[in-house]
Scaffold this motif. Structure first.
Motif, short mmCIF file in Angstrom:
data_model
loop_
_atom_site.label_atom_id
_atom_site.label_comp_id
_atom_site.label_asym_id
_atom_site.label_seq_id
_atom_site.Cartn_x
_atom_site.Cartn_y
_atom_site.Cartn_z
N GLU A 116 0.86 -1.14 0.06
CA GLU A 116 -0.14 0.19 -0.17
C GLU A 116 0.76 1.31 -0.03
O GLU A 116 0.52 2.29 -0.72
CB GLU A 116 -1.04 0.03 1.26
CG GLU A 116 -2.14 -1.03 1.27
CD GLU A 116 -2.92 -1.13 2.60
OE1 GLU A 116 -2.31 -0.25 3.46
OE2 GLU A 116 -3.89 -1.91 2.40
N ALA A 117 2.05 1.26 0.65
CA ALA A 117 2.97 2.46 0.69
C ALA A 117 3.36 2.57 -0.63
O ALA A 117 3.52 3.76 -1.08
CB ALA A 117 4.08 2.20 1.83
N VAL A 118 3.92 1.63 -1.29
CA VAL A 118 4.28 1.65 -2.96
C VAL A 118 3.29 2.09 -3.87
O VAL A 118 3.56 3.05 -4.67
CB VAL A 118 5.09 0.41 -3.18
CG1 VAL A 118 5.41 0.48 -4.79
CG2 VAL A 118 6.15 -0.06 -2.10
N ALA A 119 2.16 1.54 -3.39
CA ALA A 119 1.14 1.97 -4.35
C ALA A 119 0.63 3.62 -4.01
O ALA A 119 0.59 4.41 -5.04
CB ALA A 119 -0.25 1.01 -4.10
N GLY A 120 0.82 3.84 -2.75
CA GLY A 120 0.42 5.45 -2.29
C GLY A 120 1.59 6.43 -3.26
O GLY A 120 1.30 7.34 -3.67
N TYR A 121 2.81 5.82 -2.98
CA TYR A 121 4.03 6.55 -3.70
C TYR A 121 3.72 6.84 -5.24
O TYR A 121 3.86 7.70 -5.94
CB TYR A 121 5.34 6.06 -3.61
CG TYR A 121 6.49 6.36 -4.34
CD1 TYR A 121 6.90 7.73 -4.06
CD2 TYR A 121 6.79 5.70 -5.60
CE1 TYR A 121 8.02 8.17 -4.96
CE2 TYR A 121 7.92 6.29 -6.27
CZ TYR A 121 8.51 7.49 -6.02
OH TYR A 121 9.38 7.92 -6.81
N GLU A 122 3.39 5.75 -5.85
CA GLU A 122 3.27 5.53 -7.31
C GLU A 122 2.05 6.24 -7.67
O GLU A 122 1.83 7.03 -8.62
CB GLU A 122 2.83 4.23 -7.83
CG GLU A 122 4.24 3.27 -7.97
CD GLU A 122 5.07 4.00 -8.91
OE1 GLU A 122 4.84 3.80 -9.96
OE2 GLU A 122 6.28 4.31 -8.66
N SER A 123 0.74 6.35 -6.82
CA SER A 123 -0.17 7.18 -7.13
C SER A 123 -0.03 8.71 -6.90
O SER A 123 -0.51 9.39 -7.84
CB SER A 123 -1.23 6.91 -5.96
OG SER A 123 -1.78 5.62 -6.11
N VAL A 166 -6.25 4.98 -3.91
CA VAL A 166 -4.99 5.10 -4.11
C VAL A 166 -4.32 3.86 -5.17
O VAL A 166 -3.61 4.03 -5.93
CB VAL A 166 -4.17 4.76 -2.77
CG1 VAL A 166 -2.73 4.43 -2.99
CG2 VAL A 166 -4.41 6.01 -2.03
N ASP A 167 -5.17 2.76 -5.09
CA ASP A 167 -4.76 1.61 -5.68
C ASP A 167 -5.02 1.72 -7.26
O ASP A 167 -4.53 1.47 -8.13
CB ASP A 167 -5.36 0.19 -5.04
CG ASP A 167 -4.62 -0.20 -4.00
OD1 ASP A 167 -3.54 -0.04 -3.90
OD2 ASP A 167 -5.18 -1.03 -3.40
N ALA A 168 -6.27 2.36 -7.24
CA ALA A 168 -6.80 2.57 -8.51
C ALA A 168 -6.03 3.60 -9.32
O ALA A 168 -5.89 3.32 -10.45
CB ALA A 168 -8.44 3.09 -8.63
N VAL A 169 -5.62 4.58 -8.79
CA VAL A 169 -4.57 5.65 -9.40
C VAL A 169 -3.54 5.06 -9.79
O VAL A 169 -2.80 5.27 -10.89
CB VAL A 169 -4.45 7.13 -8.61
CG1 VAL A 169 -3.36 7.93 -9.03
CG2 VAL A 169 -5.90 7.75 -8.42
N ALA A 170 -2.74 4.12 -8.82
CA ALA A 170 -1.56 3.52 -9.16
C ALA A 170 -1.58 2.72 -10.30
O ALA A 170 -0.69 2.69 -11.28
CB ALA A 170 -1.11 2.86 -7.78
N LEU A 171 -2.95 1.77 -10.26
CA LEU A 171 -2.87 0.79 -11.44
C LEU A 171 -3.05 1.54 -12.80
O LEU A 171 -2.25 1.28 -13.56
CB LEU A 171 -4.28 0.11 -11.07
CG LEU A 171 -4.56 -1.35 -11.91
CD1 LEU A 171 -5.38 -2.29 -11.23
CD2 LEU A 171 -5.16 -0.94 -13.09
N VAL A 172 -3.93 2.41 -12.55
CA VAL A 172 -4.47 3.05 -14.09
C VAL A 172 -3.30 4.02 -14.38
O VAL A 172 -2.92 4.13 -15.70
CB VAL A 172 -5.84 3.71 -14.18
CG1 VAL A 172 -5.99 4.52 -15.36
CG2 VAL A 172 -7.08 2.87 -13.69
N GLY A 173 -2.91 4.76 -13.47
CA GLY A 173 -1.55 5.58 -13.94
C GLY A 173 -0.37 4.89 -14.59
O GLY A 173 0.32 5.46 -15.30
N ASN A 174 0.08 3.74 -14.03
CA ASN A 174 0.82 2.99 -14.36
C ASN A 174 0.92 2.39 -15.75
O ASN A 174 1.96 2.62 -16.62
CB ASN A 174 1.65 1.82 -13.38
CG ASN A 174 2.50 2.57 -12.28
OD1 ASN A 174 3.77 2.76 -12.67
ND2 ASN A 174 2.02 2.49 -10.98
N LEU A 175 -0.35 1.88 -15.91
CA LEU A 175 -0.53 1.53 -17.46
C LEU A 175 -0.58 2.44 -18.44
O LEU A 175 0.00 2.54 -19.55
CB LEU A 175 -1.99 0.78 -17.27
CG LEU A 175 -2.14 -0.38 -16.39
CD1 LEU A 175 -3.64 -1.03 -16.52
CD2 LEU A 175 -0.97 -1.61 -17.27
#
Length: 431
Positions: free
Chosen positions: A214-221, A316-325
């Protein structure tokens, strides 16, 4: 030193330590088993070599030929027994049996067996033979060789052997060394696991594996949303400056057209997200990525199906997932040689079973076939190594999708990542 938290959930450092210790123990057992098998195989091969060498050497010894062809059998047996016993003792064998041409024993470790028929295979082609056979002393590895007279006629046989029990004893003598080597490997591996735990603990503290993700996902978000908003701010700033300049030049219609175009592009995404009661954070991400795409000269397409449910993910997870794609798609489209291929498309649609499918495709050069199985590995990236954070995006996407109970698929021509996730209905429950 606390190793658990939140009702017994193990920290990431403890999980790393447990995983490494388990791996070390498995490797230690495998090494021990291999060394044991190797020692057993080596002992057997050594026995085969020794028995073959002794049997062949004795088969051409004059003393053996004289004994098997002697007319006074009793006197020959007495002299032969002493000679064979000295050779057997010196070579460390369990038995050496000398036979006449019919396979009748002239010598044997058990005097009662002298005069009996040899238990084992007597080769029909009159050549030396090595085998494992169960005789009067039990299972043994043995070699039998023919004794020939001056004319080359087979007049007798010599068999030299080592019992399987003796081979087991030789293996037992090697076990302490095998055990010592195995313990040394396990000790070194355990030491490495301790250092790995300490290093992990310095980075993650007492966080468990889920909190680390979750911390990594937060950073990526934050990273991907920050990049999108920066691009959007930059684009809007440029448009406002241009509009102000047009107004100062008394070119009001052109200024109004410019601002209207910007509003229309943003409103399209807003309307699509609003129709499906979408996540406003995801909508802001798509707006920002549209500006980022324009900044990089990439055509941007978004289609959101009003019937598509929201994904069962945290913002947070939604932004990390879609943002990275989207980031990967923008990078790929930017590398396209043809301007017609510089495009990125995001589709959000309803899937079977109340799920939602998010597809991000691009017109880039695609992913080489040999790399398609590795792109979801942690630390692996097809992008330049000097770019910080590479090798995290797709691995994080896979982790988020797996944790949510979804799936991710890669297709080609064009390159497209299709993520299917459980959806949340209008009432806020998982569909």
């Amino acid at each position: 030193m606390a190793t658990t938290r939140r009702g017994g959930v193990r920290s990431a450092a403890s999980r790393v330590f447990a995983l490494l210790i388990g791996s070390v123990l498995l490797i230690g057992v495998a090494i021990g088993a291999f060394l044991t098998w190797e020692a057993q195989t080596s002992a057997r091969q050594e026995a085969e070599h020794v028995t073959a060498a002794i049997a062949r050497a004795l088969s051409v010894a004059p003393e053996i030929e004289t004994a098997v062809t002697a007319t006074d059998r009793s006197a020959a047996e007495a002299d032969l027994r002493s000679y064979v016993e000295s050779v057997r003792t010196g070579a460390g064998l369990d038995f050496i049996t000398v036979m006449d041409g019919h396979g009748v024993r002239l010598t044997h470790p058990d005097p009662a067996q002298v005069g009996g028929h040899y238990l084992g295979t007597i080769p029909r082609d009159d050549r030396a033979l090595t085998e494992q056979y169960t005789g009067t002393l039990g299972p043994s590895v043995r070699t039998i060789a023919p004794v020939r007279d001056a004319a080359g006629t087979v007049v007798g046989w010599v068999s030299a052997g080592v019992t399987v029990e003796s081979l087991g004893g030789a293996l037992l003598r090697r076990l302490p060394v095998i055990l010592l080597l195995t313990l040394a490997v396990v000790a070194l591996g355990a030491l490495g696991a301790v250092f790995a735990r300490l290093a992990t603990r310095r980075i993650t503290g007492d966080l468990d594996a889920r909190d680390v993700r979750e911390a990594v996902a937060g950073y990526e978000s934050v990273r991907t949303l920050g990049e999108a908003l920066r691009a959007q701010t930059h684009e809007h700033g440029n448009r406002l400056h241009t509009a102000l300049s047009l107004l100062e030049l008394d070119r009001r219609e052109e200024a109004i057209a410019l601002l209207s175009e910007t509003s229309a592009q943003s409103q399209s995404v807003i309307d699509q997200m609003t129709l499906r009661d979408g996540d406003p954070t995801l909508g802001a991400l798509l707006l920002g990525k549209a500006s980022q795409a324009k900044e990089r000269g990439v055509r941007w397409h978004v289609h959101v199906d009003p019937a598509a449910p929201r994904a069962d993910l945290t913002p947070v997870d939604a932004v990390a997932l879609v943002g990275n794609l989207i980031d990967n798609a923008l990078d790929a489209a930017s590398q396209a040689e043809s301007g017609a291929d510089r495009w990125v498309r995001v589709d959000v649609a309803a899937a079977d079973g109340g799920a939602v499918a998010i597809t991000v495709s691009d017109g880039g050069p695609g992913i080489p076939v040999e790399l398609r199985e590795r792109i979801f590995e942690h630390g692996f990236s097809t992008k330049p190594s000097e770019r910080s954070g590479r090798g995290v995006g797709l691995a994080l996407v896979r982790d988020i999708v797996t944790a949510a109970g979804g799936s991710v698929e890669l297709s080609t021509e064009p390159t497209a990542f299709r993520v299917t996730l459980p959806g949340i209905g209008r009432e806020g429950r998982t569909a």
